[in-house]
Enzyme design. Structure first.
Site, PDB file in Angstrom:
ATOM      1  N   ASP A 311       0.841  -1.205   0.000  1.00 27.20           N
ATOM      2  CA  ASP A 311       0.000   0.000   0.000  1.00 27.20           C
ATOM      3  C   ASP A 311       0.873   1.252   0.000  1.00 27.20           C
ATOM      4  O   ASP A 311       0.945   1.980   0.992  1.00 27.20           O
ATOM      5  CB  ASP A 311      -0.913  -0.029   1.234  1.00 27.20           C
ATOM      6  N   CYS A 351      -3.072   4.713  -4.821  1.00 29.26           N
ATOM      7  CA  CYS A 351      -3.958   5.797  -4.387  1.00 29.26           C
ATOM      8  C   CYS A 351      -3.722   7.060  -5.215  1.00 29.26           C
ATOM      9  O   CYS A 351      -4.164   8.143  -4.836  1.00 29.26           O
ATOM     10  CB  CYS A 351      -3.769   6.091  -2.897  1.00 29.26           C
TER      11      CYS A 351
END
Length: 407
Positions: A311, A351
């Protein structure tokens, strides 16, 4: 009131309710506009199309109101009634989602998500009884006190104070006096509190933490990791304060290793592990490592971890660095796919709003091909419902993820 006049034929995007006007569509401006001023947007024939925040740059106006509904006052700011209506609408949608929930199992969520809530440039995250504002435009920064007042009126049942954390997001070239701090009387002592998410506990520091203090957009994906973690050896790269780590531990993982290059984040991670399990190493099941993620991944033995969470922060915050970002995604995912155990599960994310889903999936596909391992997509992952995407603004679907099964 200032006015922005569009070139002939350039109003079509507004007719389709897209919330941005690009500078190339502007024919002229009327009045001595200051950055962040709420202006009337008119077509070439003089008809009113919308009201929005004026700004310098490729996006010239961010639309607040289509048609000639709410109009700005003499000071160039939108009236109190506008903010109350928008905040009330956002709160009403969250109530449909069960937020804030009645039993207290989830006390943190996103209340305002920019364009997704017809408030482009504004983020409002709720942590218990504190709302944290983040302005991404001059107009929203100048309106912060009115936003805070509307929050206090509309959310009086659970919000007790409002903190403005915009110095890292508001445009520095706009000549604003950028300062973080409370816009109301502080309700909690200091800038940290403990919140709950699906029954898990987390410490959040909105003053010094990243973003508004926590990454609320991974709530559903954290829950999914918790469902798959039982009995697995978990590696969490770019762990920040340990969101996925806590879900994995509470989900029965055999072991969890959490890696981040920030010593401050790793310290908060250890505190979160202790908050949930009673001690910093979860009785020997958890290890916190302060290290560069790629370096750590390169040095671990192949086949040890059978669940990985990758992530990373946004590799591409704008399109000028998109090529470099795609190379970074390919390199990172190839390393993870190459090292995960046979039958392992890989949760991998981007993201970056500048990276669309197709490009991200192509980067992961290329990475998998480089390893030569069979890989299957089990799920496509995205942001939770309290981060809504305006159907007229698909760019708002910024969080992209894949759950992969690696043979």
């Amino acid at each position: 009131m200032g006015r922005v006049v569009l070139k002939r034929g350039r109003e079509e995007s507004l007719r389709r309710y897209h919330p941005w006007i690009f500078s190339g569509a502007v024919a002229s401006v009327e009045g001595d506009l200051y950055e962040g001023e709420a202006v009337e947007v008119v077509a070439a024939d003089g008809s009113t199309l919308a009201v929005g925040h004026w700004q310098k740059g490729s996006i010239a106006v961010r639309i607040l109101n289509f048609g000639n509904g709410f109009m700005p006052g003499p000071d160039g700011l939108m009236p109190d009634e506008f903010w109350e209506k928008r905040i009330s609408e956002a709160l009403r949608m969250r109530s449909v989602l069960g937020l804030p929930d009645a039993d207290g199992s989830t006390t943190c969520f996103r209340l305002v998500h920019g364009e997704g809530d017809s408030l482009p440039g504004l983020i409002v995250d709720v942590y218990g009884e504190v709302a944290v504002i983040q302005a991404h435009s001059a107009g929203m920064y100048l309106s912060a006190e009115r936003v805070a007042a509307a929050l206090m009126r509309c959310c009086s049942g659970f919000i007790k104070s409002v903190y403005n954390k915009s110095t890292g997001t508001a445009p520095h070239r706009a000549g604003l006096d950028l300062q973080d701090g409370y816009l109301t009387e502080p309700y909690v002592s200091g800038n940290e509190t403990s919140v709950s998410e699906n029954g898990h506990s987390f410490l959040v520091d909105w003053a010094t933490g990243q973003k508004t203090g926590f990454f609320l957009d991974q709530r559903d994906n954290r829950a999914l990791v918790g469902q798959y973690a039982a009995g697995r050896r978990v590696l969490y790269l770019f762990c920040y304060t340990g969101g996925f780590s806590i879900y994995a531990l509470n989900g029965g993982a055999a072991s969890v290793v959490s890696v981040d290059s920030s010593a401050v984040a790793v310290n908060m991670l250890r505190r979160n592990v202790k908050l949930n399990t009673g001690n910093e190493d979860a009785s020997g099941r958890h290890s916190a490592v302060c290290s560069d993620a790629m370096e750590y991944l390169r040095d671990i033995p192949a086949g040890y971890f059978d669940l990985m969470v990758v992530d990373p922060p946004a590799f591409a915050k704008h399109r000028d660095v998109l090529d470099n970002a795609m190379r970074a995604y390919r390199r990172l995912n190839a390393a993870a796919i190459g090292k995960i155990a046979q039958g392992g599960l890989l949760f991998t994310y981007s993201c970056s709003q500048a990276v669309d889903r197709k490009s991200f999936e192509l980067a992961v596909f290329t990475a998998a091909a480089q390893t030569g391992r069979p890989v299957r997509i089990l799920r496509r992952l995205t942001q939770p419902a309290d981060h809504p995407v305006n159907i007229y603004h698909p760019e708002g679907a910024y969080l992209k993820g894949l759950l992969l099964y690696v043979e």
